[in-house]
Structures are given as C-alpha cells and as structure tokens.
Design an enzyme around this catalytic site. Structure first.
Site, PDB file in Angstrom:
ATOM      1  N   ASN A  61     -73.514 -48.073 -45.231  1.00  0.00           N
ATOM      2  CA  ASN A  61     -74.692 -47.885 -44.493  1.00  0.00           C
ATOM      3  C   ASN A  61     -75.847 -48.586 -45.206  1.00  0.00           C
ATOM      4  O   ASN A  61     -76.101 -48.703 -46.314  1.00  0.00           O
ATOM      5  CB  ASN A  61     -75.232 -46.357 -44.384  1.00  0.00           C
ATOM      6  N   GLU A  63     -79.950 -48.666 -44.922  1.00  0.00           N
ATOM      7  CA  GLU A  63     -81.091 -47.769 -44.433  1.00  0.00           C
ATOM      8  C   GLU A  63     -82.291 -48.864 -44.472  1.00  0.00           C
ATOM      9  O   GLU A  63     -82.446 -49.684 -44.970  1.00  0.00           O
ATOM     10  CB  GLU A  63     -81.340 -46.601 -45.319  1.00  0.00           C
ATOM     11  N   CYS A  72     -75.325 -47.693 -39.670  1.00  0.00           N
ATOM     12  CA  CYS A  72     -74.037 -46.875 -40.221  1.00  0.00           C
ATOM     13  C   CYS A  72     -73.072 -47.989 -40.798  1.00  0.00           C
ATOM     14  O   CYS A  72     -72.744 -48.884 -40.389  1.00  0.00           O
ATOM     15  CB  CYS A  72     -73.660 -46.136 -39.111  1.00  0.00           C
ATOM     16  N   GLU A  74     -69.854 -47.421 -40.339  1.00  0.00           N
ATOM     17  CA  GLU A  74     -68.955 -47.665 -39.428  1.00  0.00           C
ATOM     18  C   GLU A  74     -68.989 -49.196 -38.703  1.00  0.00           C
ATOM     19  O   GLU A  74     -68.349 -49.887 -38.262  1.00  0.00           O
ATOM     20  CB  GLU A  74     -68.432 -46.702 -38.529  1.00  0.00           C
ATOM     21  N   CYS A 111     -71.128 -40.836 -35.949  1.00  0.00           N
ATOM     22  CA  CYS A 111     -72.334 -40.565 -34.991  1.00  0.00           C
ATOM     23  C   CYS A 111     -71.834 -40.983 -33.922  1.00  0.00           C
ATOM     24  O   CYS A 111     -70.809 -41.874 -33.601  1.00  0.00           O
ATOM     25  CB  CYS A 111     -73.545 -41.029 -35.730  1.00  0.00           C
ATOM     26  N   CYS A 114     -71.783 -44.634 -33.347  1.00  0.00           N
ATOM     27  CA  CYS A 114     -70.538 -45.453 -33.973  1.00  0.00           C
ATOM     28  C   CYS A 114     -69.182 -45.141 -33.134  1.00  0.00           C
ATOM     29  O   CYS A 114     -68.296 -45.894 -32.867  1.00  0.00           O
ATOM     30  CB  CYS A 114     -70.382 -44.885 -35.302  1.00  0.00           C
TER      31      CYS A 114
HETATM   32 ZN   LIG Z   1     -72.761 -44.082 -36.929  1.00  0.00          ZN
END
Ligand SMILES: [Zn+2]
Length: 157
Positions: A61, A63, A72, A74, A111, A114
């Site tokens: 990830n 940010e 993210c 993934e 999420c 993803c």
């Molecule tokens: Zn995600």
C-alpha cells in the site's frame, strides 16, 4: 418472486498445511509490508502475485495525504505485473498485513476496488485467481474472485 441464495467456499488452513509455492508467495507478501508507505493508517499491507511462468511480482500500500490517491497493495502488485509482464497470466495472489503489534491474527480481505481489479485479471487471462489471505492464526484459500464478489460487474467485450 423467489429467493436465491449465493454461497461461497473458503478453505481455512494453517501456514504449515500450505504448499511450498503458496508459503513462498505469502512470505513475499509479508516481507513487502516492510516497504509499504502508510504514515496515515499505520497499517502496512503487502501483496505478491505469481505469474503462470512462476515469477513473483510484489506490491504494497502507498498512502497519500489526499486519501483518494492511495493505492492498495493488491492493485499495486496486480498493476505492476500487468505493466512488466502484460502477456503472462497471473495465477495467484497473497495478501498480508500488520500494524505495530505485528501481523494480523485473522486474514484481511481485499477492498471492493481490488476485488474488481481481480475480476478483470481473471477475465484478462481466463484463469481463476487463487487468493491467499494470510493471518497468523490461519490462512484463507479462495479459488476464484467470484467467491468474494458474486454478481460482479464484468465487461462483455
Ligand atoms: Zn484495495
């Protein structure tokens, strides 16, 4: 009117029960948490994807102060694989996460964005994606993203 029930199957395993290849992929995801940039959430997520040729591509990830810009782990890994090896199918993905107390006991789940990216990966390569969600207590093994996202949006191109 009728009611339809959608069920899903998830295998739950101890890390020791996994194949060498699956453990290796999870270890890459775990190591990748060290490279995550998570100054806001302090929740470090790592991901690793395996391609059909056996190679492994990692992500974590990233940010941003403008939270919507955050990427993210993934998708970071999936998009890196697509960018560097666009013609080699992705067969599996492992995801691991930790905070200041260590790796999560229970697996974390991707999420919605993803999951949508994983659907596109399956569509693109026409291979069900093997998803390994690591937790220190147990790992979830999911064969195909539709198990996590039934009735998903797919392109009909
Ligand atoms: Zn995600």
């Amino acid at each position: 009117m009728e009611t339809k029930t959608i069920s899903t199957t998830i295998q739950v395993a101890q890390i020791s029960e996994l194949s060498v290849a699956d453990r290796e992929l999870i270890e890459h995801a775990m190591r990748q948490t060290d490279k995550s940039y998570a100054p806001y959430s302090r929740f470090n997520v790592g991901a690793a994807v395996r391609l059909v040729d056996g190679s492994i591509i990692v992500g974590c990830n990233q940010e941003n102060a403008a939270f919507g810009v955050t990427m993210c782990a993934e998708r970071s890994a999936l998009f890196a694989a697509g960018a560097s090896h666009p013609d080699i199918a992705v067969t599996s993905i492992a995801i691991a996460a930790r905070d200041s107390n260590g790796f999560t006991t229970e697996p974390i789940s991707p999420c919605g964005m993803c999951r949508q990216a994983m659907i596109e990966t399956e569509t693109r390569y026409r291979i069900p994606l093997r998803i390994l969600l690591y937790g220190s207590a147990h790992t979830y093994i999911i064969e195909g993203i539709t198990c996590l996202m039934p009735l998903s949006f797919e392109s009909f191109m």
